[in-house]
Design an enzyme around this catalytic site. Structure first.
Site, PDB file in Angstrom:
ATOM      1  N   TYR A   1      13.221  -3.901  -2.100  1.00  0.00           N
ATOM      2  CA  TYR A   1      12.876  -5.104  -1.327  1.00  0.00           C
ATOM      3  C   TYR A   1      11.501  -5.574  -1.778  1.00  0.00           C
ATOM      4  CZ  TYR A   1      11.500  -7.963   2.746  1.00  0.00           C
ATOM      5  OH  TYR A   1      11.070  -8.996   3.567  1.00  0.00           O
TER       6      TYR A   1
ATOM      7  N   ASP B   1       6.116  -3.732  -8.303  1.00  0.00           N
ATOM      8  CA  ASP B   1       5.813  -4.109  -6.915  1.00  0.00           C
ATOM      9  C   ASP B   1       5.284  -2.855  -6.213  1.00  0.00           C
ATOM     10  OD1 ASP B   1       7.724  -5.466  -4.087  1.00  0.00           O
ATOM     11  OD2 ASP B   1       5.702  -4.649  -4.273  1.00  0.00           O
TER      12      ASP B   1
ATOM     13  N   LYS C   1      -0.532  -4.683   1.927  1.00  0.00           N
ATOM     14  CA  LYS C   1      -0.657  -3.616   2.925  1.00  0.00           C
ATOM     15  C   LYS C   1      -2.048  -2.954   2.922  1.00  0.00           C
ATOM     16  CE  LYS C   1       4.343  -2.857   2.817  1.00  0.00           C
ATOM     17  NZ  LYS C   1       4.906  -3.163   4.135  1.00  0.00           N
TER      18      LYS C   1
HETATM   19  P1  KE4 Z   1       5.306  -8.730   3.283  1.00  0.00           P
HETATM   20  O1  KE4 Z   1       5.652 -10.154   2.851  1.00  0.00           O
HETATM   21  O2  KE4 Z   1       6.177  -8.249   4.426  1.00  0.00           O
HETATM   22  O3  KE4 Z   1       3.805  -8.560   3.534  1.00  0.00           O
HETATM   23  O4  KE4 Z   1       5.610  -7.773   2.033  1.00  0.00           O
HETATM   24  C1  KE4 Z   1       6.888  -7.769   1.491  1.00  0.00           C
HETATM   25  C2  KE4 Z   1       7.087  -6.479   0.705  1.00  0.00           C
HETATM   26  C3  KE4 Z   1       7.020  -6.538  -0.677  1.00  0.00           C
HETATM   27  N1  KE4 Z   1       7.194  -5.427  -1.434  1.00  0.00           N
HETATM   28  C4  KE4 Z   1       7.433  -4.220  -0.851  1.00  0.00           C
HETATM   29  C5  KE4 Z   1       7.619  -3.022  -1.716  1.00  0.00           C
HETATM   30  C6  KE4 Z   1       7.502  -4.108   0.566  1.00  0.00           C
HETATM   31  O5  KE4 Z   1       7.748  -2.897   1.129  1.00  0.00           O
HETATM   32  C7  KE4 Z   1       7.328  -5.251   1.358  1.00  0.00           C
HETATM   33  C8  KE4 Z   1       7.427  -5.223   2.868  1.00  0.00           C
HETATM   34  N2  KE4 Z   1       7.758  -3.965   3.442  1.00  0.00           N
HETATM   35  C9  KE4 Z   1       8.455  -4.007   4.713  1.00  0.00           C
HETATM   36  C10 KE4 Z   1       8.756  -2.566   5.156  1.00  0.00           C
HETATM   37  N3  KE4 Z   1       9.636  -1.907   4.300  1.00  0.00           N
HETATM   38  C11 KE4 Z   1       7.676  -4.742   5.751  1.00  0.00           C
HETATM   39  C12 KE4 Z   1       8.195  -4.590   7.173  1.00  0.00           C
HETATM   40  C13 KE4 Z   1       8.747  -5.900   7.686  1.00  0.00           C
HETATM   41  O6  KE4 Z   1       9.513  -6.573   6.954  1.00  0.00           O
HETATM   42  O7  KE4 Z   1       8.417  -6.233   8.852  1.00  0.00           O
END
Ligand code: KE4
Length: 430
Positions: A146, A241, A269
């Site tokens: 993801y 990523d 993060k």
């Molecule tokens: P954000 O747009 O949510 O800040 O980041 C997206 C993203 C991109 N790449 C990786 C590897 C990620 O894990 C994420 C977001 N992680 C999720 C949890 N697995 C965020 C939790 C959520 O969607 O509320």
């Protein structure tokens, strides 16, 4: 005190009326673990308290950013002091340069880095940059990885040998989806076939070098090298990523651990210390193509905002203390192996993948090395485990396909407590 969630239920009923699903990000609704969300009042160190007064050992940590725990005094002080000088100016501040320097020092594959406000923005921008500099359309992603919710990446494996992507969500244009090819993680020959067929049209391959979004799945020996070789051979860019793995699997991320130099890296993060942030970076000749130094446009009102920069800088400084990652890895391994031995004792099949300060325990008797094998997990059993642990004061990630995150704030007592509760819950649900 016995668990009760009366006030959370009232808060949820109110929220659902005016916020879709009552939450501002779907996974928080706890739908995959079959219960309503609890509403959080506060956090301190490794603990959070909900509005009914229940205390939890927290292994979500705001989905990874809080690797130094909730409300770390030095982070809070940095935010307070910065806010007293103003929260943002829409003009450059030296804090942005300072954080950029810390990031580049930790990620030598990058000469330059651009701050944005989320992981989604980071990966979306990295893809546009890759397409812009290569003049190619296609991208490759892996099923189960993801990368946020931009259209080119909300794609699942289509049927048939072509593995052409299909949208995972209504609203994603099929035209955009058709330019995304979906491969299988750790599938060497499958990836070779994709590049043999489409390599000259592939702008980039993007992956979580250690997957965290199908649960933790590690690259098999040589897999990341294979990805690096193929991208070099066909002139495609390699995008790591590391939004989740950056500063978590090691201070230098997965690229340091596995000694691979990607062309572009996405972060998020942890580098915001709990405030909204994302970043993408790479070699100078690529990054200088980004506006205003180059023609590829990307922008953001609050990109590099002083509060996130200050929180991120303070967090990285805390992480630079000697022994931090050895301690994080030790605690993570103790918890992961402790869980595995309890499930073995109870004849519950589990597969555990663990690295740095993150792990997943899959309820399956198979080795978990890709999306398909992760999908053999017993999600119902996981849901019962999650609910039992929650009611016993342990807040796990509310999905079998997420990671458990440790922080510098987690104590040995927290881990002993967690394992004690896990034994009681697993005995009752097996
Ligand atoms: P954000 O747009 O949510 O800040 O980041 C997206 C993203 C991109 N790449 C990786 C590897 C990620 O894990 C994420 C977001 N992680 C999720 C949890 N697995 C965020 C939790 C959520 O969607 O509320």
């Amino acid at each position: 005190m016995t668990f009760q969630d009366k006030l959370s239920k009232q808060a949820f009923a109110k929220a659902k009326n005016i916020i879709p699903g009552g939450v501002n990000s779907p996974v928080r609704a706890l739908r995959s673990v079959g219960r309503d969300p609890i509403f959080i009042d506060r956090g301190k160190g490794s603990h959070i308290w909900d509005i009914d007064g229940n205390r939890y050992v927290d292994y979500v940590g705001s989905w990874g950013p809080l690797i130094t725990g909730h409300a770390h005094p030095e982070v809070v002080e940095a935010i307070q002091k910065t806010a007293e000088k103003g929260t943002g100016f829409g003009a450059p501040t030296e804090l942005e340069t300072e954080l950029a320097q810390e990031v580049l020092q930790a990620y030598p594959a990058m000469d330059m880095v651009r701050m944005v406000n989320s992981g989604t923005e980071a990966t979306m921008s990295a893809l546009r940059l890759a397409r812009g500099v290569t003049g190619r359309e296609k991208i490759v992603k892996f099923e189960g990885c993801y990368h946020g919710h931009s259209d080119s990446l909300l794609i699942k494996a289509g049927s048939g040998a072509l593995t052409l992507g299909i949208p995972t969500s209504p609203g994603v244009s099929t035209a955009i989806a058709s330019a995304t090819i979906v491969a299988q993680f750790n599938d060497f020959t499958g990836l070779e076939d994709i590049f043999a067929r489409d390599g000259q049209d592939i702008a980039a391959i993007i992956l979580e070098p250690v997957a965290g979004n199908m649960g933790v799945v590690l690259p098999e020996p040589g897999f990341l090298q294979k990805v690096r070789e193929l991208t070099k051979q066909y002139g495609s860019l390699l995008i790591f990523d590391e939004v989740m793995t950056g500063f978590r699997v090691s201070y230098g991320g997965a690229q340091a651990k596995y000694e691979i130099k990607p062309d572009l890296t996405c972060l998020g993060k942890i580098i915001g210390g709990g405030l909204p942030v994302g970043a993408y970076g790479g070699k100078r000749e690529i990054m200088e193509q980004i506006a205003p130094s180059g023609p590829i446009y990307q922008a953001g009102t609050l990109s590099g905002n002083p509060l996130a920069m200050a929180a991120g800088l303070t967090t990285l400084k805390i992480l630079q203390k000697p022994g931090t990652y050895e301690d994080l890895e030790r605690k993570t391994t103790t918890l992961a192996q402790g869980l595995q031995s309890i499930t073995r004792e109870l004849n519950l099949p589990t597969w555990v993948n663990s690295i740095g300060a993150m792990f997943s325990a899959f309820f399956t008797d198979q080795q978990v090395k890709d999306f398909h094998s992760a999908s053999t997990s017993d999600v119902e059993l996981f849901a019962k485990f999650f609910r039992g642990m929650l009611e016993r004061g342990v807040y796990l990630a509310p999905s079998q396909f997420e990671s458990v995150f440790l922080s510098t704030a987690h104590s040995n007592d927290d881990i002993v407590f967690t394992l004690e509760q896990a034994r009681l819950v697993l005995k009752s649900i097996r």
